[in-house]
Structures are given as C-alpha cells and as structure tokens.
Scaffold this motif. Sequence first.
Motif, mmCIF file in Angstrom:
data_model
loop_
_atom_site.group_PDB
_atom_site.id
_atom_site.type_symbol
_atom_site.label_atom_id
_atom_site.label_comp_id
_atom_site.label_asym_id
_atom_site.label_seq_id
_atom_site.Cartn_x
_atom_site.Cartn_y
_atom_site.Cartn_z
ATOM 1 N N GLY A 56 0.836 -1.191 0.000
ATOM 2 C CA GLY A 56 0.000 0.000 0.000
ATOM 3 C C GLY A 56 0.868 1.237 0.000
ATOM 4 N N ALA A 57 0.825 1.988 -1.068
ATOM 5 C CA ALA A 57 1.697 3.156 -1.216
ATOM 6 C C ALA A 57 0.911 4.448 -1.011
ATOM 7 C CB ALA A 57 2.337 3.164 -2.602
ATOM 8 N N LEU A 58 1.600 5.449 -0.492
ATOM 9 C CA LEU A 58 1.038 6.777 -0.324
ATOM 10 C C LEU A 58 1.955 7.763 -1.021
ATOM 11 C CD1 LEU A 58 -1.180 8.492 1.128
ATOM 12 C CD2 LEU A 58 0.529 8.873 2.913
ATOM 13 N N THR A 59 1.368 8.634 -1.853
ATOM 14 C CA THR A 59 2.137 9.661 -2.546
ATOM 15 C C THR A 59 1.539 11.021 -2.234
ATOM 16 O OG1 THR A 59 2.711 8.176 -4.372
ATOM 17 C CG2 THR A 59 2.910 10.528 -4.795
ATOM 18 N N LEU A 60 2.381 11.945 -1.828
ATOM 19 C CA LEU A 60 2.003 13.339 -1.636
ATOM 20 C C LEU A 60 2.671 14.131 -2.745
ATOM 21 C CD1 LEU A 60 2.622 13.626 2.210
ATOM 22 C CD2 LEU A 60 0.491 13.038 1.033
ATOM 23 N N ARG A 61 1.899 14.981 -3.431
ATOM 24 C CA ARG A 61 2.431 15.710 -4.584
ATOM 25 C C ARG A 61 2.013 17.163 -4.500
ATOM 26 N NH1 ARG A 61 -0.231 15.985 -9.981
ATOM 27 N NH2 ARG A 61 1.279 16.999 -11.335
ATOM 28 N N GLY A 62 2.920 18.051 -4.815
ATOM 29 C CA GLY A 62 2.610 19.472 -4.811
ATOM 30 C C GLY A 62 3.219 20.169 -6.003
ATOM 31 N N VAL A 63 2.494 21.137 -6.539
ATOM 32 C CA VAL A 63 2.982 21.955 -7.648
ATOM 33 C C VAL A 63 2.818 23.405 -7.238
ATOM 34 C CG1 VAL A 63 2.613 22.651 -10.049
ATOM 35 C CG2 VAL A 63 2.349 20.253 -9.397
ATOM 36 N N LEU A 64 3.854 24.190 -7.426
ATOM 37 C CA LEU A 64 3.812 25.614 -7.149
ATOM 38 C C LEU A 64 4.383 26.327 -8.366
ATOM 39 C CD1 LEU A 64 3.145 27.793 -5.111
ATOM 40 C CD2 LEU A 64 5.454 27.550 -4.199
ATOM 41 N N GLY A 65 3.544 27.125 -8.980
ATOM 42 C CA GLY A 65 3.988 27.836 -10.168
ATOM 43 C C GLY A 65 3.317 29.182 -10.281
ATOM 44 N N THR A 66 3.776 29.968 -11.249
ATOM 45 C CA THR A 66 3.195 31.285 -11.432
ATOM 46 C C THR A 66 1.753 31.190 -11.919
ATOM 47 O OG1 THR A 66 4.182 31.369 -13.632
ATOM 48 C CG2 THR A 66 5.366 32.471 -11.867
ATOM 49 N N GLU A 67 1.395 30.117 -12.630
ATOM 50 C CA GLU A 67 0.031 29.972 -13.135
ATOM 51 C C GLU A 67 -0.636 28.658 -12.729
ATOM 52 O OE1 GLU A 67 -0.711 31.180 -17.064
ATOM 53 O OE2 GLU A 67 0.686 32.852 -16.967
ATOM 54 N N GLU A 68 0.008 27.889 -11.869
ATOM 55 C CA GLU A 68 -0.580 26.610 -11.438
ATOM 56 C C GLU A 68 -0.133 26.291 -10.017
ATOM 57 O OE1 GLU A 68 -0.587 21.894 -12.755
ATOM 58 O OE2 GLU A 68 0.859 23.259 -13.659
ATOM 59 N N GLN A 69 -1.103 25.907 -9.187
ATOM 60 C CA GLN A 69 -0.825 25.404 -7.849
ATOM 61 C C GLN A 69 -1.674 24.142 -7.680
ATOM 62 O OE1 GLN A 69 -2.158 28.862 -7.973
ATOM 63 N NE2 GLN A 69 -0.066 29.356 -8.564
ATOM 64 N N LEU A 70 -1.082 23.118 -7.087
ATOM 65 C CA LEU A 70 -1.794 21.852 -6.925
ATOM 66 C C LEU A 70 -1.267 21.133 -5.695
ATOM 67 C CD1 LEU A 70 -2.929 19.233 -9.361
ATOM 68 C CD2 LEU A 70 -1.134 18.534 -7.804
ATOM 69 N N ALA A 71 -2.180 20.458 -4.997
ATOM 70 C CA ALA A 71 -1.804 19.562 -3.899
ATOM 71 C C ALA A 71 -2.638 18.301 -4.060
ATOM 72 C CB ALA A 71 -2.069 20.209 -2.547
ATOM 73 N N SER A 72 -1.997 17.141 -3.941
ATOM 74 C CA SER A 72 -2.750 15.894 -4.077
ATOM 75 C C SER A 72 -2.191 14.823 -3.159
ATOM 76 C CB SER A 72 -2.758 15.391 -5.520
ATOM 77 O OG SER A 72 -1.493 14.908 -5.901
ATOM 78 N N VAL A 73 -3.073 13.902 -2.810
ATOM 79 C CA VAL A 73 -2.734 12.728 -2.012
ATOM 80 C C VAL A 73 -3.238 11.528 -2.795
ATOM 81 C CG1 VAL A 73 -3.129 11.491 0.149
ATOM 82 C CG2 VAL A 73 -2.985 13.982 0.147
ATOM 83 N N ILE A 74 -2.365 10.542 -3.000
ATOM 84 C CA ILE A 74 -2.724 9.353 -3.773
ATOM 85 C C ILE A 74 -2.432 8.113 -2.932
ATOM 86 C CG2 ILE A 74 -2.298 8.030 -5.886
ATOM 87 C CD1 ILE A 74 -1.113 10.736 -7.015
ATOM 88 N N PHE A 75 -3.433 7.253 -2.805
ATOM 89 C CA PHE A 75 -3.266 5.959 -2.144
ATOM 90 C C PHE A 75 -3.374 4.891 -3.218
ATOM 91 C CE2 PHE A 75 -5.313 2.101 -0.573
ATOM 92 C CZ PHE A 75 -4.391 1.696 0.369
ATOM 93 N N ARG A 76 -2.416 3.955 -3.232
ATOM 94 C CA ARG A 76 -2.392 2.906 -4.250
ATOM 95 C C ARG A 76 -2.114 1.572 -3.578
ATOM 96 N NH1 ARG A 76 -0.710 2.641 -10.008
ATOM 97 N NH2 ARG A 76 0.324 0.649 -10.322
ATOM 98 N N ARG A 77 -2.973 0.586 -3.821
ATOM 99 C CA ARG A 77 -2.781 -0.761 -3.273
ATOM 100 C C ARG A 77 -2.594 -1.718 -4.442
ATOM 101 N NH1 ARG A 77 -2.108 -3.012 1.676
ATOM 102 N NH2 ARG A 77 -3.754 -1.757 2.546
ATOM 103 N N ASN A 78 -1.398 -2.281 -4.553
ATOM 104 C CA ASN A 78 -1.114 -3.269 -5.596
ATOM 105 C C ASN A 78 -1.601 -4.642 -5.153
ATOM 106 O OD1 ASN A 78 0.184 -1.487 -7.387
ATOM 107 N ND2 ASN A 78 2.066 -1.633 -6.206
#
Length: 149
Positions: A56-78
């Motif tokens: 079971g994997a957990l990924t935290l991802r963030g993007v910070l830009g002049t025209e884009e901001q994003l935050a995400s959490v992804i759970f993946r179970r193989n």
Amino acid sequence: TKIEPVEGTEPGTVDIAVGLEPAPPHTIAGELGYGTGEGARAEVSWTHRNLFPPEGALTLRGVLGTEEQLASVIFRRNNFEGRDRVLTFQAAASNLKRTAYQARTVSLSGSLERQTNIFFQKKWTWSLGGELAASDERDVIVTTGAPRR
C-alpha cells in the motif's frame, strides 16, 4: 543484485540463483521548469511504497507555479484482492490560471484496474473508476469583455 548459476535438481541442468535486495521504501522526486505559456513551475512528490503493508503506497504531490498550484494525495494498493489488480484513490485541489480562463478545482477519484506485466501477460486488461469534481471556472466574454463564472 547477484545472479549466479547453480547445479540444478535434475542431472545435467543448471538453475539460476538470484539474490535481490529491497529498494528503499521512500522516493522523493522534483522538477523545476519554465514555459513561455505557463511561467515558472516547481513540482515535488514524496512516495512511501509500503506505508500500508502489504503493497500500500502513499504519494504526496505538490505543484507551485506562477500559473498553477496543486496539492494531491494518492493511495495505491497493488495486488488488491488478486494478482495484478490495483486499487487507487486520489484527492486533489488545484488552481489553474491561463490566458483564457481561471479554474479552482477540488476532486476525489478512485479506480480499480487489472494490469498486465512482462511475466504474467493477460489477454484482457480492464479499468473501472469514477471521479467527483467541483470547479469554479472564470473567463471573459470576448465580444463584451464582461467577466463570466
């Protein structure tokens, strides 16, 4: 990784002994860039591949830009309820600003898929999923210049 031939169980045969070591459970990735249409952008992600054993994997991802901001959490179970089945859930919030529009979006999504791989190739693969998204989008009516939501 160590690979060496060893005497097989049948006379005149050879087996291959493979010694493997597990990779580190964490991955950190980053990206920096600049695009003429998007401006400056930085992205970073952190993954823990076995935070929820087994697989079971957990990924935290963030993007910070002049025209884009994003935050995400992804759970993946193989190997969810069977070999090569992958269960994924994602929650994300983003703000995207383009010349033509601006969108603030929140989404929840999930999917279950059956993958193929090099060792256990399947005739049929499938994916089933859904997404719930709410977005506040704004642009301008070109002919009048009036803002629109």
